[in-house]
Design an enzyme around this catalytic site. Structure first.
Site, PDB file in Angstrom:
ATOM      1  CG  LEU A 153      -2.189   0.884   1.029  1.00 52.07           C
ATOM      2  CD1 LEU A 153      -3.127   0.337  -0.041  1.00 52.07           C
ATOM      3  CD2 LEU A 153      -2.941   1.001   2.344  1.00 52.07           C
ATOM      4  N   GLY A 154       1.761   1.332  -0.964  1.00 54.79           N
ATOM      5  CA  GLY A 154       2.598   2.529  -1.120  1.00 54.79           C
ATOM      6  C   GLY A 154       1.850   3.561  -1.953  1.00 54.79           C
ATOM      7  NE  ARG A 176       8.128  -3.132   3.413  1.00 59.48           N
ATOM      8  CZ  ARG A 176       8.952  -2.325   2.776  1.00 59.48           C
ATOM      9  NH1 ARG A 176      10.232  -2.651   2.635  1.00 59.48           N
ATOM     10  NH2 ARG A 176       8.529  -1.173   2.274  1.00 59.48           N
ATOM     11  CB  ILE A 231       0.571  -2.773 -12.300  1.00 55.25           C
ATOM     12  CG1 ILE A 231      -0.209  -2.610 -10.994  1.00 55.25           C
ATOM     13  CG2 ILE A 231      -0.413  -2.918 -13.438  1.00 55.25           C
ATOM     14  CD1 ILE A 231       0.535  -1.857  -9.916  1.00 55.25           C
ATOM     15  NE  ARG A 233      10.441  -3.511 -11.658  1.00 59.65           N
ATOM     16  CZ  ARG A 233       9.770  -2.417 -12.043  1.00 59.65           C
ATOM     17  NH1 ARG A 233       8.507  -2.497 -12.404  1.00 59.65           N
ATOM     18  NH2 ARG A 233      10.376  -1.245 -12.069  1.00 59.65           N
ATOM     19  CG  ASP A 257       2.385  -3.369 -17.432  1.00 62.85           C
ATOM     20  OD1 ASP A 257       2.910  -2.444 -16.781  1.00 62.85           O
ATOM     21  OD2 ASP A 257       2.443  -3.431 -18.684  1.00 62.85           O
ATOM     22  CD  GLU A 262       8.896  -6.951 -18.073  1.00 65.10           C
ATOM     23  OE1 GLU A 262       9.453  -5.903 -18.471  1.00 65.10           O
ATOM     24  OE2 GLU A 262       8.153  -6.981 -17.086  1.00 65.10           O
ATOM     25  CG  HIS A 280       7.262  -3.133 -17.882  1.00 64.27           C
ATOM     26  ND1 HIS A 280       8.315  -3.706 -17.198  1.00 64.27           N
ATOM     27  CD2 HIS A 280       6.887  -2.082 -17.120  1.00 64.27           C
ATOM     28  CE1 HIS A 280       8.539  -3.036 -16.075  1.00 64.27           C
ATOM     29  NE2 HIS A 280       7.691  -2.045 -16.018  1.00 64.27           N
TER      30      HIS A 280
END
Lengths: 314, 313
Positions: A153-154, A176, A231, A233, A257, A262, A280
Site C-alpha cells: 500500500l505505497g 510489511r 503492475i 514486477r 503488465d 521480459e 510493461h
C-alpha cells in the site's frame, strides 16, 4: 557540463537520450563504437553517472567497473535492477522517478481489472473480426462492488485503492506493516488477503522478501473466481504457477503488465481468453515518460551542481 | 398465472425466458414462422410484452394486441417502445433502472482507459510476439483528462463519480442544469465538446437527442478528443464519426452501441485508436439476473394488482 561522462544502459526514450546528449558526454551502452570490454577499459574512469531503467540498471559488476561513479539515476520508480547495498557502501547516490508515474500505473491497474472482468479485449476482437453478426458473446463479470486486495500500500497501491473506492469496491491490503490513517482492512498474511478478496493487485516493490510473494498458496487462495492483476514486477509472481493455474482454470483470470523474463511472455497464455497481457506499459504515456525524463535530468544537474537531489533514494 | 399470454420480443436471457415460461404462457416472437398470422391467432390472449434494447413494442405491435396491459422492458432505455401510444391506451410500461447503472458506468470508464492506453492493441501486440522485437508505442495518460458527459442522469452521475477518482475535471450538458451538483454545466453540446478531452454519451434516446453528436460536435471535440458512446447508436451520426476517425480529425472512440446493431462500420476495424464492443453495457451475469428479476417482479406485481416496482408509464 558537457565534459561530464554519463552512461545510459539501454534505449528508454528518445527525448531523454537527446536531453542527456545535449548536456553531458553521453555513452550509449547498446551502441558503443568499440567492444564492451574495450569501452570499459578506455572510458570507465571518466564515467560519473549511470542512467538505468527497469530493463538494465546498475548491478554489482557495473558498479565495480566504474571507479568514479557518483550517481545512478533510474528512469523508473522500481529499484530492483540496482545494487543498492553496493551503492550505499561506496557512497554512490541513487535517484528514481516516484510520484510522476503513480497515476499512470494505478490507471493501468484499474484498466486491466476492467478489461479482464468485462472481457473488453475479447469483445473488441469479437467485433473487429466480424463475428457479432453471428450472435452475442457470453456474459462477463461485474467489477463494481467487488473486493479488491492490494499487495503493497505505497503510493501506487494507495492510488489504486482510491480509484477502486469510486467503484464501491471493498479495499483490503497486505503490507510489511499496517498503515495508520487508512480505513482499509489489513491482513498480515498475504494468503489471508487472497482468500478474502476477488481481485488481487500486486503493487509492491520487488525485493528479496517479495520475490514470488504471489505463489501457489496465494493463487489457490484467490481461487477459480479470483483475478490477479500484476503492475509491480514479474518476479513478484511465481510465473509457472500462474500459468498452470490459468490453464487449469484454478484461477479466474489475470491482467499482467510485467513478467519474469521480459520481453518473453509464456506463449501458453496467448490462447487463454480470460487473460490480458500488456508489454510493461505501466508508465508509458507521452506525458509521464517526459516527466520521468525531466526528473532524471534534474536529478543529474542538481547532483553535478552540488544542489540537493530532487528524488533521492535513501 | 399460467394462462396469461406473454410475448417475448427477441432472445435476451435464458434465465428470464425459463422463468417466464414457468409462470406464464410464453410466446417467443422470434420463433414464430409468420408474425401476422400469429398475432391474429393470439391477439386476445397476450396481456404482456417483454422487450429489450433491440426489440420493444412499437405502434404496430401495440395496435395488434388489443388486450395488452403491460410492456416490461429488459433494459433501462425506452427508445424501442412507443410510450405515447402506451399512455394513450393505458398500457403500463416498466424498465430496469438502477440495477444496471454501475455496470454501464464501469464500461464507460473501461472504454476510456482502453482507448487512451491502447489496452486491446497492446494485448494484441504481446500475443503476436512483437514485444520481442521492440517496445510498444507511448500512449495517452487518462488521469486528469477533462471528461464531458452528455446526460447527467443515473448513469451519467455514476460515470462522473468514477472519473473524479482519476482527478478528471467533470463537465456536462443536460436538458436542464443540475444545480445540486458541482460539475460545470454547458448549455450546448458543442461548447461541452470544445471544453473536454473525453466526451461521453450517457443520455436517453429521444427525438431530441437523435444525432446529438453530429459533425459540429465532432469537430469541436477535435483531433485530440475521444468519444465514448454507452448510450444508443443513433445518438451519434455514425457516418460522420467514421469519416472523422478515418481522417484522424478526432483522437479516438470507444463504442458500445451502433446505429444498426449488430452491424458495425468495417472501416473502423483496423483503427488502433478505436475500441468496439457488442452492446455489453449491462452484460454481466450479476446484472442480467437482477434485470430479469426486476422484469419478473414487475409482471407479477401487475397481475397481482400490486404497485409496479419500476414503472415508467
Amino acid at each position: 557540463m558537457n565534459n561530464i561522462s554519463v552512461l545510459m544502459t539501454c534505449p528508454m526514450l528518445e527525448y531523454l537520450e537527446k536531453q542527456l546528449e545535449s548536456r553531458f558526454n553521453l555513452f550509449k551502452m547498446w551502441n558503443l563504437s568499440s567492444s564492451k570490454p574495450d569501452f570499459f577499459k578506455n572510458h570507465s574512469g571518466s564515467i560519473k553517472a549511470v542512467v538505468g531503467d527497469t530493463t538494465v540498471g546498475a548491478d554489482s559488476n557495473m558498479i565495480d567497473s566504474l571507479p568514479n561513479l557518483e550517481i545512478v539515476a533510474s528512469y523508473s520508480v522500481g529499484l530492483d535492477k540496482i545494487d543498492l547495498e553496493k551503492c550505499k557502501d561506496k557512497g554512490i547516490k541513487v535517484t528514481n522517478t516516484p510520484d510522476v508515474l503513480t497515476n499512470d500505473v494505478a490507471d493501468l491497474g484499474i484498466g486491466l481489472a476492467l478489461a479482464v472482468m468485462r472481457k473488453i479485449c475479447v469483445c473488441d476482437q469479437f467485433v473487429k473480426s466480424g463475428n457479432w453478426i453471428n450472435g452475442d458473446l457470453g456474459l462477463a463479470s461485474k467489477f463494481s462492488g467487488k473486493s479488491v486486495g492490494i499487495v503493497g500500500l505505497g503510493r501506487i497501491g494507495s492510488a489504486i485503492a482510491k480509484r477502486s473506492e469510486a467503484f464501491n469496491c471493498h479495499i483490503s491490503y497486505h503490507s510489511r506493516s499496517e498503515k495508520p490513517n487508512t480505513n482499509y482492512k489489513y491482513y498480515s498474511n498475504i494468503v489471508d488477503l487472497a482468500a478474502n478478496c476477488q481481485i488481487l493487485i500486486v503493487a509492491c516493490a520487488l525485493t528479496e522478501e517479495t520475490r514470488h510473494i504471489v505463489n501457489r498458496k496465494v493463487i489457490d487462495a484467490l481461487g477459480p473466481k479470483g483475478i490477479l492483476i500484476n503492475i509491480g514486477r514479474g518476479a513478484c509472481v511465481d510465473e509457472p504457477e500462474l500459468v498452470s493455474a490459468l490453464l487449469e482454470g484454478r484461477l479466474g483470470g489475470a491482467g499482467i503488465d510485467v513478467f519474469e523474463n521480459e520481453p518473453n511472455v509464456p506463449e501458453e497464455l496467448f490462447a487463454v481468453e480470460n487473460v490480458v497481457l500488456v508489454p510493461h506499459v505501466g508508465s508509458d504515456t507521452e506525458e509521464t515518460s517526459k516527466a520521468m525524463a525531466d526528473l532524471v535530468i534534474s536529478n543529474l544537474e542538481a547532483h553535478f551542481k552540488g544542489e540537493p537531489l530532487l528524488t533521492p533514494v535513501t | 398465472m399460467e394462462s396469461i399470454g406473454v410475448l417475448m420480443a427477441c432472445p435476451m436471457n435464458p434465465y428470464l425466458e425459463q422463468e417466464l415460461h414457468k409462470r406464464f404462457t410464453l410466446h417467443r416472437f422470434w420463433k414464430v414462422p409468420d408474425k401476422s398470422t400469429f398475432l391474429t391467432t393470439h391477439c386476445n390472449s397476450i396481456r404482456a410484452v417483454v422487450g429489450n434494447a433491440s426489440a420493444g413494442a412499437d405502434a404496430q405491435l401495440i395496435e395488434a394486441l388489443p388486450k395488452l396491459e403491460i410492456v416490461a422492458s429488459f433494459s433501462v432505455g425506452l427508445d424501442k417502445i412507443d410510450l405515447a401510444k402506451c399512455k394513450e391506451k393505458g398500457i403500463r410500461v416498466t424498465n430496469t433502472p438502477d440495477v444496471l447503472t454501475e455496470d454501464v458506468a464501469d464500461l464507460a470508464i473501461g472504454l476510456m482507459l482502453a482507448v487512451l492506453r491502447k489496452l486491446c492493441e497492446s494485448d494484441r501486440y504481446v500475443r503476436s510476439g512483437k514485444w520481442k522485437k521492440g517496445n510498444y508505442m507511448l500512449t495517452t495518460k487518462f488521469t486528469g483528462k477533462r471528461v464531458g458527459i452528455i446526460g447527467l442522469g443515473r448513469i451519467g452521475m455514476a460515470i462522473a463519480k468514477r472519473a473524479e477518482a482519476f482527478s478528471c475535471p467533470i463537465s456536462y450538458h443536460s436538458r436542464t442544469e443540475k444545480t445540486e451538483t458541482k460539475y460545470k454545466y454547458y448549455p450546448s453540446v458543442v461548447e461541452l465538446a470544445a471544453n473536454c478531452d473525453i466526451l461521453v454519451v450517457a443520455c436517453s434516446l429521444t427525438e431530441e437527442t437523435r444525432h446529438i453528436v453530429n459533425r459540429k460536435v465532432i469537430d469541436a471535440l477535435g483531433a485530440k478528443g475521444v468519444l465514448i458512446n454507452i448510450g444508443r447508436g443513433p445518438h451519434v451520426d455514425e457516418p460522420e464519426l467514421v469519416s472523422a476517425l478515418v481522417e484522424r480529425r478526432i483522437g479516438g472512440a470507444g463504442l458500445d452501441v451502433f446505429e444498426h446493431e449488430p452491424e458495425v462500420p468495417e472501416e473502423l476495424f483496423g483503427l488502433d485508436n478505436v475500441v468496439l464492443l457488442p452492446h455489453v453495457g449491462s452484460g454481466t451475469v450479476e446484472t442480467r439476473k437482477a434485470m430479469a428479476d426486476l422484469v419478473l417482479g414487475n409482471l407479477e406485481a401487475h397481475f397481482l394488482n400490486k404497485p409496479l416496482l419500476t414503472p415508467v408509464v
